[in-house]
Design an enzyme around this catalytic site. Structure first.
Site, short mmCIF file in Angstrom:
data_model
loop_
_atom_site.label_atom_id
_atom_site.label_comp_id
_atom_site.label_asym_id
_atom_site.label_seq_id
_atom_site.Cartn_x
_atom_site.Cartn_y
_atom_site.Cartn_z
N ASN A 295 26.00 45.16 29.91
CA ASN A 295 26.40 45.55 28.55
C ASN A 295 25.97 47.00 28.35
OD1 ASN A 295 26.69 45.89 25.80
ND2 ASN A 295 25.07 44.44 25.23
N HIS B 292 26.20 39.45 19.51
CA HIS B 292 25.01 40.11 20.04
C HIS B 292 24.05 40.37 18.89
CE1 HIS B 292 22.37 43.12 21.75
NE2 HIS B 292 22.75 42.69 22.94
N GLY C 58 15.57 45.43 24.98
CA GLY C 58 15.28 46.86 25.00
C GLY C 58 13.81 47.20 24.78
N SER D 95 15.56 42.83 28.59
CA SER D 95 14.71 43.59 29.52
C SER D 95 14.74 43.04 30.95
CB SER D 95 13.27 43.67 29.00
OG SER D 95 13.24 44.33 27.76
#
Ligand code: PGA
Length: 242
Positions: free
Chosen positions: A10, A98, A174, A205
């Site tokens: 993504n 998302h 993230g 992550s």
């Protein structure tokens, strides 16, 4: 579930013509050369890059998809993208719900289900994202939150052929933090109990160094990768850990 793992990149709001071309060409060459791992790869670039990326990927085994779509047919919706338009660019997949869209665009699970229904009608495979906030996990509510999101975000058109679930704990996206092996195992088993044969991806992550453990956890059928999908070597290391 056994079989090839689904490795989805993504790109989020990243990718201009030059870097997208370079990244995609390097990745295509690396996938063609790769002899390790058993995977299907999908790239979800920003909408502006899908057309170009579809040309760069044409001769490769890598498929592509969108990061969102509207729940209405083409019409007067300024700035939006209908699922037909993704199909028109050769997309096979679309990510829906998302957490960044749930958070920044106030998308509800009901809207996600409505989008998924239209996407199914156009022949797209939907990757429906769910996941709890940090505070919800600390309060021990992670399973009930995810159960509710699954119940409300998956439309009655969903089958194991047209729907993939992505479990992404919001606090792991993230941040460099990943859920522990036990947490992933427990949540994926819980989701398996709700969605039967649908593929279940883990996201948050994921990187080369943790991919092997994650991908070899029971009920993890693949990964949804953000930041690390922008770096070819890192993304390939993830795929090859499958
Ligand atoms: P991350 O993002 O890999 O950068 O944590 C994952 C995602 O948001 O899909």
């Amino acid at each position: 579930m056994t079989g090839a793992k689904l490795i989805v990149g993504n790109w989020k709001m990243n990718g201009l013509m030059a870097d997208s071309r370079e990244r995609t060409e390097k990745l295509t060459a690396a996938v063609a050369k790769s002899t390790s791992g058993s995977f299907h790869m999908v790239l979800c670039p920003p909408a502006t890059m899908i057309n170009a990326v579809s040309w760069f990927l044409k001769e490769s085994a890598i498929r592509w998809g969108g990061q969102d779509c509207h729940d209405q047919p083409p019409g007067a919706f300024t700035g939006d993208i209908a699922p037909e338009m993704l199909k028109d660019l050769g997309c096979d997949f679309v990510i829906l719900g998302h957490s960044e869209r749930r958070q920044h665009h106030k998308e509800t699970s009901a809207l996600v289900a409505s989008k998924a229904k239209r996407a199914h009608a156009t022949g797209l495979v939907t990757i429906i994202c769910v996941g709890e906030l940090d505070a919800e996990r600390s309060a021990g509510k992670h399973e009930s939150v995810v159960a509710q999101q699954l119940k409300e975000s998956i439309p009655d058109t969903a089958t194991s052929d047209n729907t993939v679930i992505a479990y992404e704990p919001v606090w792991a996206i993230g941040t460099g933090k990943t859920a522990s092996g036990d947490d992933i195992k427990q949540m994926h088993a819980f989701i398996r109990g709700k969605v039967g044969k649908m593929q279940i991806l883990y996201g948050g992550s994921v990187k080369g160094s943790n991919a092997r453990e994650i991908l070899h956890t029971a009920n993890v059928d693949g990964v949804l990768v953000g930041g690390a999908s922008l770096k070819v070597d890192e993304f390939m290391a993830i795929a090859e850990a499958s």
